[in-house]
Design a protein around this motif. Sequence first.
Motif, short mmCIF file in Angstrom:
data_model
loop_
_atom_site.label_atom_id
_atom_site.label_comp_id
_atom_site.label_asym_id
_atom_site.label_seq_id
_atom_site.Cartn_x
_atom_site.Cartn_y
_atom_site.Cartn_z
N SER A 268 0.87 -1.14 -0.11
CA SER A 268 -0.17 0.03 -0.02
C SER A 268 0.90 1.12 0.01
CB SER A 268 -0.81 0.06 1.25
OG SER A 268 -1.88 -0.97 1.31
N LEU A 269 0.50 2.01 -0.82
CA LEU A 269 1.05 3.35 -1.12
C LEU A 269 0.14 4.58 -0.48
CD1 LEU A 269 3.56 4.96 -2.21
CD2 LEU A 269 2.51 4.98 -4.32
N LEU A 270 0.58 5.58 0.35
CA LEU A 270 -0.04 6.49 0.86
C LEU A 270 0.22 7.89 0.20
CD1 LEU A 270 -2.35 7.51 2.88
CD2 LEU A 270 -0.47 7.86 4.46
N VAL A 271 -0.55 8.52 -0.20
CA VAL A 271 -0.21 9.80 -1.19
C VAL A 271 -0.68 11.04 -0.29
CG1 VAL A 271 -0.64 11.36 -3.19
CG2 VAL A 271 -0.61 8.89 -3.37
N ASP A 272 0.33 11.54 0.42
CA ASP A 272 0.05 12.57 1.39
C ASP A 272 -0.18 12.03 2.69
OD1 ASP A 272 1.35 14.85 0.03
OD2 ASP A 272 -0.69 15.46 -0.78
N VAL A 273 0.31 12.57 3.92
CA VAL A 273 0.15 12.14 5.12
C VAL A 273 -0.58 13.34 6.01
CG1 VAL A 273 0.97 10.87 7.09
CG2 VAL A 273 2.24 10.90 4.74
N SER A 274 -1.85 12.93 6.05
CA SER A 274 -2.88 13.96 6.73
C SER A 274 -2.71 14.02 8.22
CB SER A 274 -4.37 13.64 6.24
OG SER A 274 -5.28 14.03 7.02
N PRO A 275 -3.01 15.16 8.67
CA PRO A 275 -2.98 15.31 10.13
C PRO A 275 -4.04 14.44 10.52
CG PRO A 275 -3.57 17.40 9.15
CD PRO A 275 -3.21 16.57 8.28
N ASP A 276 -5.09 14.04 9.99
CA ASP A 276 -6.12 13.28 10.35
C ASP A 276 -5.79 11.91 10.12
OD1 ASP A 276 -8.08 15.57 11.13
OD2 ASP A 276 -8.36 15.75 8.76
N PHE A 277 -4.57 11.36 9.93
CA PHE A 277 -3.96 9.89 9.93
C PHE A 277 -4.98 9.02 10.77
CE2 PHE A 277 -1.42 6.54 10.69
CZ PHE A 277 -0.67 6.11 9.40
N ARG A 278 -4.80 9.16 11.98
CA ARG A 278 -5.21 8.30 12.85
C ARG A 278 -6.75 7.73 12.63
NH1 ARG A 278 -8.00 8.30 17.77
NH2 ARG A 278 -7.47 6.55 19.28
N ARG A 279 -7.56 9.09 12.65
CA ARG A 279 -9.06 8.76 12.32
C ARG A 279 -9.26 8.17 10.97
NH1 ARG A 279 -12.76 6.85 14.71
NH2 ARG A 279 -11.90 7.99 16.61
N GLN A 280 -8.59 8.45 10.10
CA GLN A 280 -8.86 8.14 8.55
C GLN A 280 -8.39 6.29 8.69
OE1 GLN A 280 -6.19 10.54 6.16
NE2 GLN A 280 -7.58 12.10 6.03
N PHE A 281 -7.57 6.01 9.44
CA PHE A 281 -7.20 4.72 9.28
C PHE A 281 -8.21 3.78 10.33
CE2 PHE A 281 -3.65 5.85 6.78
CZ PHE A 281 -3.30 5.01 6.12
N LEU A 282 -8.63 4.52 11.50
CA LEU A 282 -9.53 3.56 12.07
C LEU A 282 -10.90 3.64 11.20
CD1 LEU A 282 -8.87 5.14 15.59
CD2 LEU A 282 -8.34 3.03 14.98
N ASP A 283 -11.15 4.81 10.55
CA ASP A 283 -12.46 4.73 10.08
C ASP A 283 -12.49 3.77 8.62
OD1 ASP A 283 -13.51 6.22 11.70
OD2 ASP A 283 -13.55 8.08 10.60
N ASN A 284 -11.54 3.58 8.15
CA ASN A 284 -11.29 2.96 6.73
C ASN A 284 -10.80 1.60 6.95
OD1 ASN A 284 -12.33 5.04 4.33
ND2 ASN A 284 -11.08 6.00 6.01
#
Length: 272
Positions: A49-65
């Motif tokens: 998996s490749l991540l394009v840009d690393v959002s300050p919302d990283f934690r919530r984004q990975f918990l939600d998806n």
Amino acid sequence: MEVTLLGTGDTTGTPTVGCDCDTCTAARENGVERSRFSVHVRNERTDESLLVDVSPDFRRQFLDNDVALPDAALVTHIHFDHLDGLGNAFRLFSDLPVHAANETDPKTGESVADTVRGKYDYLDALSVHGQRPLETFEACGFDVTFVPVSHPPLVCYGVVIEGDGAKLAITGDTNYGIPDESRARLADADLLLADAIAPASFCEHHPLGGDHHDADGTPRTFGTKHMTREGALSLADELGATETRLVHVSHFFPADEAFAEPLAVDGEHYAL
């Protein structure tokens, strides 16, 4: 190639903290969110998996998806909403390669890669790899290319990701004045993710108005840094993508337009 839009909003996100505008109210009432920008791209062949840009919302984004933590990351530019989620690498990764352009920015005197390397030098898990713009490199089994765009006053890059006949094009944060060579690289994608921060009509509220007007006088750039919806759609017509989603969307869209096609919201998933 599996693409998940983890974050589709601008730097304040929608709903915006402390805002009770009709758009933010509608987002809260309907459980819709546009967090800060980030895109997850999974290689089905290698299961990387490749991540394009690393959002300050990283934690919530990975918990939600329901997506895996990345095996590598790309950083398009050094603005907070695209970079500062890298702090989440602490304790989550033993090794995370981070790719960024190595072109020196005359405004800062260093490249995006230099900035990432300096800002996160305390994170042993990160290894920063400088890449030449417009030169393709390999990451997670994909062919990846950073393409210069126009996001003054800093250098910024779009991204082209290709693999097994699939092509994803991301404009990055940009106004309509994308260089011709970059437009050529972004063209003919299966999926185009285009920056579209506001409708053209909202330019009247920007101190600098709009720019890059079309033949009818419609501004295709909001202020100086981002495309309008109309500008992004005009670019999409030129680039000829099979499908286009508009991202980096603000709460400046009227509520009756804010969640209409082709404006993206968090959590959208595409198989290319």
